[in-house]
Design a protein around this motif. Sequence first.
Motif, PDB file in Angstrom:
ATOM      1  N   VAL A 198       0.859  -1.185   0.000  1.00  0.00           N
ATOM      2  CA  VAL A 198       0.000   0.000   0.000  1.00  0.00           C
ATOM      3  C   VAL A 198       0.893   1.231   0.000  1.00  0.00           C
ATOM      4  O   VAL A 198       1.809   1.350   0.813  1.00  0.00           O
ATOM      5  CB  VAL A 198      -0.922   0.019   1.230  1.00  0.00           C
ATOM      6  CG1 VAL A 198      -1.702   1.334   1.295  1.00  0.00           C
ATOM      7  CG2 VAL A 198      -1.889  -1.156   1.197  1.00  0.00           C
ATOM      8  N   VAL A 199       0.637   2.160  -0.940  1.00  0.00           N
ATOM      9  CA  VAL A 199       1.444   3.379  -1.008  1.00  0.00           C
ATOM     10  C   VAL A 199       0.627   4.644  -0.769  1.00  0.00           C
ATOM     11  O   VAL A 199       1.193   5.680  -0.409  1.00  0.00           O
ATOM     12  CB  VAL A 199       2.182   3.493  -2.356  1.00  0.00           C
ATOM     13  CG1 VAL A 199       3.285   2.458  -2.457  1.00  0.00           C
ATOM     14  CG2 VAL A 199       1.221   3.380  -3.524  1.00  0.00           C
ATOM     15  N   LEU A 200      -0.674   4.586  -0.977  1.00  0.00           N
ATOM     16  CA  LEU A 200      -1.516   5.762  -0.768  1.00  0.00           C
ATOM     17  C   LEU A 200      -2.790   5.366  -0.036  1.00  0.00           C
ATOM     18  O   LEU A 200      -3.400   4.342  -0.358  1.00  0.00           O
ATOM     19  CB  LEU A 200      -1.887   6.417  -2.111  1.00  0.00           C
ATOM     20  CG  LEU A 200      -0.750   6.995  -2.953  1.00  0.00           C
ATOM     21  CD1 LEU A 200      -1.275   7.422  -4.322  1.00  0.00           C
ATOM     22  CD2 LEU A 200      -0.087   8.175  -2.241  1.00  0.00           C
ATOM     23  N   GLN A 201      -3.176   6.191   0.923  1.00  0.00           N
ATOM     24  CA  GLN A 201      -4.436   5.974   1.631  1.00  0.00           C
ATOM     25  C   GLN A 201      -4.874   7.299   2.235  1.00  0.00           C
ATOM     26  O   GLN A 201      -4.072   8.020   2.820  1.00  0.00           O
ATOM     27  CB  GLN A 201      -4.289   4.919   2.720  1.00  0.00           C
ATOM     28  CG  GLN A 201      -5.593   4.484   3.352  1.00  0.00           C
ATOM     29  CD  GLN A 201      -5.453   3.231   4.198  1.00  0.00           C
ATOM     30  OE1 GLN A 201      -4.340   2.822   4.559  1.00  0.00           O
ATOM     31  NE2 GLN A 201      -6.565   2.592   4.517  1.00  0.00           N
ATOM     32  N   SER A 202      -6.145   7.636   2.037  1.00  0.00           N
ATOM     33  CA  SER A 202      -6.652   8.928   2.489  1.00  0.00           C
ATOM     34  C   SER A 202      -8.155   8.841   2.685  1.00  0.00           C
ATOM     35  O   SER A 202      -8.827   8.051   2.002  1.00  0.00           O
ATOM     36  CB  SER A 202      -6.336  10.006   1.442  1.00  0.00           C
ATOM     37  OG  SER A 202      -7.096  11.182   1.644  1.00  0.00           O
ATOM     38  N   PRO A 203      -8.716   9.654   3.584  1.00  0.00           N
ATOM     39  CA  PRO A 203     -10.175   9.728   3.680  1.00  0.00           C
ATOM     40  C   PRO A 203     -10.838  10.105   2.358  1.00  0.00           C
ATOM     41  O   PRO A 203     -11.999   9.743   2.130  1.00  0.00           O
ATOM     42  CB  PRO A 203     -10.397  10.810   4.743  1.00  0.00           C
ATOM     43  CG  PRO A 203      -9.171  10.756   5.596  1.00  0.00           C
ATOM     44  CD  PRO A 203      -8.061  10.451   4.642  1.00  0.00           C
ATOM     45  N   LEU A 204     -10.100  10.816   1.478  1.00  0.00           N
ATOM     46  CA  LEU A 204     -10.663  11.177   0.179  1.00  0.00           C
ATOM     47  C   LEU A 204     -10.818   9.960  -0.730  1.00  0.00           C
ATOM     48  O   LEU A 204     -11.547  10.027  -1.726  1.00  0.00           O
ATOM     49  CB  LEU A 204      -9.793  12.217  -0.512  1.00  0.00           C
ATOM     50  CG  LEU A 204      -9.678  13.581   0.180  1.00  0.00           C
ATOM     51  CD1 LEU A 204      -8.831  14.528  -0.665  1.00  0.00           C
ATOM     52  CD2 LEU A 204     -11.054  14.179   0.428  1.00  0.00           C
ATOM     53  N   MET A 205     -10.142   8.870  -0.399  1.00  0.00           N
ATOM     54  CA  MET A 205     -10.269   7.630  -1.168  1.00  0.00           C
ATOM     55  C   MET A 205     -11.270   6.667  -0.560  1.00  0.00           C
ATOM     56  O   MET A 205     -11.638   5.672  -1.188  1.00  0.00           O
ATOM     57  CB  MET A 205      -8.907   6.929  -1.264  1.00  0.00           C
ATOM     58  CG  MET A 205      -7.839   7.713  -1.990  1.00  0.00           C
ATOM     59  SD  MET A 205      -6.267   6.805  -1.996  1.00  0.00           S
ATOM     60  CE  MET A 205      -5.279   7.850  -3.075  1.00  0.00           C
ATOM     61  N   ALA A 206     -11.713   6.951   0.648  1.00  0.00           N
ATOM     62  CA  ALA A 206     -12.548   6.004   1.384  1.00  0.00           C
ATOM     63  C   ALA A 206     -13.946   5.902   0.793  1.00  0.00           C
ATOM     64  O   ALA A 206     -14.489   6.883   0.278  1.00  0.00           O
ATOM     65  CB  ALA A 206     -12.637   6.424   2.848  1.00  0.00           C
ATOM     66  N   PRO A 207     -14.543   4.712   0.856  1.00  0.00           N
ATOM     67  CA  PRO A 207     -15.916   4.548   0.360  1.00  0.00           C
ATOM     68  C   PRO A 207     -16.924   5.158   1.306  1.00  0.00           C
ATOM     69  O   PRO A 207     -16.624   5.468   2.468  1.00  0.00           O
ATOM     70  CB  PRO A 207     -16.080   3.026   0.294  1.00  0.00           C
ATOM     71  CG  PRO A 207     -15.118   2.501   1.314  1.00  0.00           C
ATOM     72  CD  PRO A 207     -13.957   3.447   1.313  1.00  0.00           C
ATOM     73  N   GLY A 208     -18.158   5.328   0.796  1.00  0.00           N
ATOM     74  CA  GLY A 208     -19.247   5.828   1.618  1.00  0.00           C
ATOM     75  C   GLY A 208     -19.868   4.722   2.449  1.00  0.00           C
ATOM     76  O   GLY A 208     -19.265   3.670   2.674  1.00  0.00           O
ATOM     77  N   LEU A 209     -21.099   4.957   2.849  1.00  0.00           N
ATOM     78  CA  LEU A 209     -21.766   4.030   3.766  1.00  0.00           C
ATOM     79  C   LEU A 209     -22.850   3.218   3.083  1.00  0.00           C
ATOM     80  O   LEU A 209     -23.734   2.670   3.739  1.00  0.00           O
ATOM     81  CB  LEU A 209     -22.367   4.810   4.945  1.00  0.00           C
ATOM     82  CG  LEU A 209     -21.375   5.629   5.772  1.00  0.00           C
ATOM     83  CD1 LEU A 209     -22.102   6.423   6.837  1.00  0.00           C
ATOM     84  CD2 LEU A 209     -20.309   4.724   6.394  1.00  0.00           C
TER      85      LEU A 209
END
Length: 359
Positions: A198-209
Amino acid sequence: MRFHTSVTVLIAFLLSSSLTRFVFSISIIHGRQEYSHGLSPLPTANQTAVRLVHQFSNLTWIENIAVRSNGHLLITLLTSPDLYELDPSLTTNPDHQPTLIHSFTPSLAVLGIAEYTHDVFAVVVGNANYATSDEAPGTYSVWSVDMNTSPASVSLISKIPEAKFLNGAAAFHGAILLADSAGGLVWRVDPVSRKYKVVLQSPLMAPGLGNVPLGICGIRTYGNSVYFTNCDRGILARVPVNPDGSAAGPYEIVLNNDGYTDDFAIDIVGNVYLAQTDTNTVAKASGVGKWGKKQMSLKVVAGNVNSSEIANPTACAFGRTREDANQLYVATNGGLSAPVNGTYVEGGKIVAVDLGRYL
């Protein structure tokens, strides 16, 4: 890409023609299907000339496309584990019949695709299931398809059992970046060592509900930045990255686009062309190359919410030859994720959008 639980299916045939000019996530459905014959295409928008290149059979979902250096298209399908090649030229292939390159059985679907060295493509394969709304975590792998040989040489790069739902793909410094839509992150795969991380992770990439959450979908590189869409949030964002794909600065939203945007293409000056699935359109976002400009201008260049001309676009890519350098090739799922006018569904297709006056 968006998952739905039911749809009424009608079949239509789209007739669209134009002169070529010189120029560069998934929904799962199930339920009752109805078929009707003799339907006419729904109205078109007439922003640009749109040419039908090839239409697959009914209930075929085209997930992604890549363009070879010889101008041929590589096409991945969500509804079967197949990779096709198609010559879109009116000169050399006026009938536009695709050729099956490889079937990745026993997997169920082929998703992202990216060229990581000359005419060699990374292809994402997994068991995302069209009929059961199953994202199939733990089933994903990345394959190499070498088009320099005839027939193409196909080999496994790596299985990634930790991935929840691999979707879009992009090449960067000889490696492959993979969007994990359910995990809300980006994997980097080295095609030589076959190692991944894993190289990138952000709340902007996170799925919805939602019942079937989808975060980051499309992924592209431009300069030293990674651009990505988030299907659930309807945004286009970016982050500067190091050569190994890790973040070199802050994540930034560059477009809030209330609609559902899947994959996209970036031209040489930084304009972004977005496949807007729910509105059956392709839109141009200008000014993406300017850091600090939070909101870009957005203009629809082809399609219409009430038109089947580009029914549920899923991906787009620019032509690479003298004949089609001003053409944007757009893949569709035929309305399987959001039927046009609530009822109209057709076979997924490839269309060529003439962008000469927009470039």
